[in-house]
Design a protein around this motif. Sequence first.
Motif, PDB file in Angstrom:
ATOM      1  N   ALA A  27       0.736  -1.521   0.072  1.00 16.93           N
ATOM      2  CA  ALA A  27      -0.355  -0.003  -0.006  1.00 16.93           C
ATOM      3  C   ALA A  27       0.699   1.291  -0.037  1.00 16.93           C
ATOM      4  O   ALA A  27       1.881   0.917   0.685  1.00 16.93           O
ATOM      5  N   ARG A  28       0.499   2.110  -1.132  1.00 17.60           N
ATOM      6  CA  ARG A  28       1.258   3.224  -0.811  1.00 17.60           C
ATOM      7  C   ARG A  28       1.584   3.963   0.328  1.00 17.60           C
ATOM      8  O   ARG A  28       2.119   5.167   0.969  1.00 17.60           O
ATOM      9  N   GLY A  29       0.182   4.441   1.305  1.00 10.31           N
ATOM     10  CA  GLY A  29       0.241   5.220   2.725  1.00 10.31           C
ATOM     11  C   GLY A  29      -1.098   6.003   1.837  1.00 10.31           C
ATOM     12  O   GLY A  29      -0.353   6.464   1.118  1.00 10.31           O
ATOM     13  N   ASP A  30      -0.538   7.018   3.468  1.00 10.43           N
ATOM     14  CA  ASP A  30      -1.752   8.148   2.674  1.00 10.43           C
ATOM     15  C   ASP A  30      -0.083   9.663   3.368  1.00 10.43           C
ATOM     16  O   ASP A  30      -0.626  11.102   2.736  1.00 10.43           O
ATOM     17  N   VAL A  31       0.430   9.555   3.912  1.00 12.01           N
ATOM     18  CA  VAL A  31       1.046  10.270   4.761  1.00 12.01           C
ATOM     19  C   VAL A  31       2.688   9.808   4.326  1.00 12.01           C
ATOM     20  O   VAL A  31       3.228   9.169   4.353  1.00 12.01           O
ATOM     21  N   VAL A  54       1.009  21.200  -1.924  1.00 11.19           N
ATOM     22  CA  VAL A  54       1.283  21.228  -3.630  1.00 11.19           C
ATOM     23  C   VAL A  54       1.723  20.351  -4.464  1.00 11.19           C
ATOM     24  O   VAL A  54       0.484  19.058  -4.564  1.00 11.19           O
ATOM     25  N   LEU A  55       2.425  20.250  -5.115  1.00 10.94           N
ATOM     26  CA  LEU A  55       1.407  18.724  -6.166  1.00 10.94           C
ATOM     27  C   LEU A  55       3.291  18.086  -7.023  1.00 10.94           C
ATOM     28  O   LEU A  55       3.944  19.171  -5.937  1.00 10.94           O
ATOM     29  N   ALA A  56       3.450  17.349  -7.325  1.00 14.23           N
ATOM     30  CA  ALA A  56       4.428  16.653  -6.816  1.00 14.23           C
ATOM     31  C   ALA A  56       5.343  17.315  -8.427  1.00 14.23           C
ATOM     32  O   ALA A  56       5.336  17.702  -9.145  1.00 14.23           O
ATOM     33  N   GLY A  57       6.901  17.845  -7.568  1.00  8.57           N
ATOM     34  CA  GLY A  57       7.825  18.737  -8.774  1.00  8.57           C
ATOM     35  C   GLY A  57       8.047  20.005  -7.720  1.00  8.57           C
ATOM     36  O   GLY A  57       8.661  20.279  -8.410  1.00  8.57           O
ATOM     37  N   ASP A  58       6.780  20.569  -6.834  1.00 11.39           N
ATOM     38  CA  ASP A  58       6.679  21.651  -6.138  1.00 11.39           C
ATOM     39  C   ASP A  58       7.816  21.195  -5.236  1.00 11.39           C
ATOM     40  O   ASP A  58       7.731  20.624  -4.087  1.00 11.39           O
ATOM     41  N   ALA A  59       8.811  23.129  -4.957  1.00 14.26           N
ATOM     42  CA  ALA A  59       9.579  23.061  -4.180  1.00 14.26           C
ATOM     43  C   ALA A  59       8.880  22.981  -2.482  1.00 14.26           C
ATOM     44  O   ALA A  59       7.909  23.276  -2.234  1.00 14.26           O
ATOM     45  N   LEU A  60       9.502  22.371  -1.541  1.00 17.39           N
ATOM     46  CA  LEU A  60       9.642  22.267   0.217  1.00 17.39           C
ATOM     47  C   LEU A  60      10.274  23.306   0.555  1.00 17.39           C
ATOM     48  O   LEU A  60       9.938  23.582   1.520  1.00 17.39           O
ATOM     49  N   SER A  76       2.167  14.964  -5.077  1.00 15.50           N
ATOM     50  CA  SER A  76       0.469  15.816  -4.857  1.00 15.50           C
ATOM     51  C   SER A  76      -0.594  16.062  -3.277  1.00 15.50           C
ATOM     52  O   SER A  76      -0.224  14.712  -2.954  1.00 15.50           O
ATOM     53  N   GLY A  77      -0.468  16.580  -2.769  1.00 15.14           N
ATOM     54  CA  GLY A  77      -1.964  17.209  -1.361  1.00 15.14           C
ATOM     55  C   GLY A  77      -1.021  18.662  -0.859  1.00 15.14           C
ATOM     56  O   GLY A  77      -0.578  18.849  -1.335  1.00 15.14           O
ATOM     57  N   VAL A  78      -2.044  17.873   0.521  1.00 19.74           N
ATOM     58  CA  VAL A  78      -1.516  19.032   1.195  1.00 19.74           C
ATOM     59  C   VAL A  78      -0.663  18.807   2.716  1.00 19.74           C
ATOM     60  O   VAL A  78      -0.229  17.955   3.324  1.00 19.74           O
ATOM     61  N   VAL A  79       0.695  19.577   2.918  1.00 18.93           N
ATOM     62  CA  VAL A  79       1.826  19.882   3.905  1.00 18.93           C
ATOM     63  C   VAL A  79       1.026  20.045   4.980  1.00 18.93           C
ATOM     64  O   VAL A  79      -0.393  21.769   5.092  1.00 18.93           O
ATOM     65  N   THR A  80       1.208  19.148   5.625  1.00 21.43           N
ATOM     66  CA  THR A  80       0.635  19.310   7.263  1.00 21.43           C
ATOM     67  C   THR A  80       1.283  19.532   8.609  1.00 21.43           C
ATOM     68  O   THR A  80       0.445  20.003   9.679  1.00 21.43           O
ATOM     69  N   GLU A  81       2.231  19.043   8.420  1.00 17.27           N
ATOM     70  CA  GLU A  81       3.245  19.713   9.144  1.00 17.27           C
ATOM     71  C   GLU A  81       5.256  19.997   8.930  1.00 17.27           C
ATOM     72  O   GLU A  81       5.712  19.134   7.634  1.00 17.27           O
ATOM     73  N   VAL A  82       5.726  20.830   9.225  1.00 19.32           N
ATOM     74  CA  VAL A  82       6.844  20.931   9.227  1.00 19.32           C
ATOM     75  C   VAL A  82       7.322  20.380  10.507  1.00 19.32           C
ATOM     76  O   VAL A  82       7.343  21.425  12.413  1.00 19.32           O
ATOM     77  N   GLU A  83       7.838  19.623  10.632  1.00 17.56           N
ATOM     78  CA  GLU A  83       8.376  19.344  12.213  1.00 17.56           C
ATOM     79  C   GLU A  83       9.907  19.558  12.794  1.00 17.56           C
ATOM     80  O   GLU A  83      10.838  19.082  11.492  1.00 17.56           O
ATOM     81  N   ARG A  84       9.852  20.190  13.619  1.00 14.05           N
ATOM     82  CA  ARG A  84      11.731  20.190  14.063  1.00 14.05           C
ATOM     83  C   ARG A  84      11.591  19.603  15.647  1.00 14.05           C
ATOM     84  O   ARG A  84      10.823  19.634  16.210  1.00 14.05           O
ATOM     85  N   GLY A  85      13.069  19.788  15.512  1.00  9.63           N
ATOM     86  CA  GLY A  85      13.557  19.084  16.553  1.00  9.63           C
ATOM     87  C   GLY A  85      13.926  20.046  17.182  1.00  9.63           C
ATOM     88  O   GLY A  85      13.933  21.366  17.597  1.00  9.63           O
ATOM     89  N   GLU A  86      15.060  19.999  18.127  1.00  9.47           N
ATOM     90  CA  GLU A  86      16.188  20.752  18.739  1.00  9.47           C
ATOM     91  C   GLU A  86      16.407  21.904  18.339  1.00  9.47           C
ATOM     92  O   GLU A  86      16.819  21.864  17.279  1.00  9.47           O
ATOM     93  N   GLN A  96      -0.368  15.222   3.514  1.00  6.47           N
ATOM     94  CA  GLN A  96      -1.365  14.384   3.685  1.00  6.47           C
ATOM     95  C   GLN A  96      -1.816  13.873   1.726  1.00  6.47           C
ATOM     96  O   GLN A  96      -2.086  15.254   1.310  1.00  6.47           O
ATOM     97  N   ALA A  97      -1.386  12.953   0.936  1.00  5.21           N
ATOM     98  CA  ALA A  97      -1.186  12.597  -0.123  1.00  5.21           C
ATOM     99  C   ALA A  97      -2.818  12.813  -0.665  1.00  5.21           C
ATOM    100  O   ALA A  97      -3.323  12.007   0.003  1.00  5.21           O
ATOM    101  N   ASP A  98      -3.044  13.139  -2.064  1.00  2.00           N
ATOM    102  CA  ASP A  98      -3.489  12.969  -2.901  1.00  2.00           C
ATOM    103  C   ASP A  98      -4.076  11.240  -3.435  1.00  2.00           C
ATOM    104  O   ASP A  98      -3.069  10.818  -3.503  1.00  2.00           O
ATOM    105  N   LYS A  99      -5.153  11.426  -3.782  1.00  2.63           N
ATOM    106  CA  LYS A  99      -5.299   8.903  -4.261  1.00  2.63           C
ATOM    107  C   LYS A  99      -4.612   9.260  -5.506  1.00  2.63           C
ATOM    108  O   LYS A  99      -4.001   8.882  -5.583  1.00  2.63           O
ATOM    109  N   GLU A 100      -4.653  10.598  -6.048  1.00  3.23           N
ATOM    110  CA  GLU A 100      -3.964  10.461  -7.660  1.00  3.23           C
ATOM    111  C   GLU A 100      -2.949  11.481  -7.256  1.00  3.23           C
ATOM    112  O   GLU A 100      -4.045  12.561  -6.883  1.00  3.23           O
TER     113      GLU A 100
END
Length: 448
Positions: A27-31, A54-60, A76-86, A96-100
């Motif tokens: 399975a591809r997964g959603d995240v 974002v679309l696949a190919g857009d800069a993150l 492609s999908g919606v940016v859900t989080e910019v995870e940061r550490g110390e 969060q990826a699109d189905k297609e």
Amino acid sequence: MVKVVKLRKGLDIKLRGTAPLEDIPVARGDVFALCPDDFVGVTPKVVVKPGDRVLAGDALFLNKHYPEVKFSAPVSGVVTEVERGERRKVLSVRIQADKEIEYREFGVKDVSSLSGDEVVNALLDAGIFGYINQLPYAVSTNPAEKPRSIHVSAFRDMPLSSDFDYELNQNLEAFQTGISALARIQKVYVGIAEKQATVLGGLKDADVTVFKGKCPAGNVGVQINNTMPVNKGEVVWTVTPATVIFIGRLFLTGKVDLRHVIALAGQEVKKAGYSEVIVGQNVGTVTDGRISDGNNRIICGNPLTGKRACPKCFIGPQVTEITVIPEGDDANEFFGWIMPRPGQFSSNRSYLSWLMPKSKEYDCDARIKGGERHIIMSGEYDRVMPMDIYAEYLIKAIITGDIDKQEELGIYEVSPEDFALAEYVDSSKLELQKIVREGLDILRKENM
């Protein structure tokens, strides 16, 4: 005629659990997530925020040192989080990826009509130029610096590593296109195994060399050292074969298509095989239901050079296999240090396993079996490193911080993975790959 280079040093470690050459859909997964730490030497600057589509190919994110080097979204999908550490270090950018998957169009291009600068600009626009590394320093490269040469190793020979030929079967056109594109920038040298000569011996736009010998003959750094050593002031680019395919697809389809085939292997895997994944996919989508119960270690990569992972981690662009071995912390061996152990591998005949047939496969676990101690000048590294360097003296120079001595001993030619086998046989139990990485980072800062 294809050139042949024979390497006399090395060590083949045959472990049980090599993945059979069969396809197992997952399975591809959603995240999905792109992790800056997967690109060594990159200091990220995030250019998206949660809620952005974002679309696949857009800069993150981009590289602060070279802002023109962007890293694009694998789906492609919606940016859900910019995870940061110390200290607000960026750990990942999650989608969060699109189905297609919807792709950003970059346009189909005829590689033969492009100049080297046009190829570089196309890779920069698509956000995959940062997948190219360089020597010295073994880091993501600088697009403004023209390389002396470009090197690709088209085979893998680390224990439990995947067979690139299995992925190549369905991507030969993309691989050839990627090689031709890189050849517009600078001359390309491709290292292959003897068994690949029939398929890749006639590769166009590249100088092909067959490397015969034990592991680590597949390391691109070993191949460069034995053919065209890197001198101070020179820069060479190193490209993984999977990245070559990504580059080829970009010019063939006009899209950033980051699908690649990885293996799930190891003695704790119940259903080993090969699966097609996308860069940034969740590790759990590959391992769920396919590994045995118990205290296991999941590794993104092979047991010698891979990174410890978990089902919630993400598959980086350099990962070609996921391996699963037991931790070994529940082992209770009575008189273990003196037992003959015919079922365990030893590089120096400490166990009776050296009497076993060469075809025998061995079990392994994650135990170090000994504590760290002072470095022993025993020549152990030289027996397994087919490189023209004094490895033990170089490690001592790095530990002591003697930069002049490091340069004299060839630090510009090495990367951490070149010391993986030396770390395995090291009686001192030193983390040689970590030591080399820290030495390269310090030297890079001194020379910037």
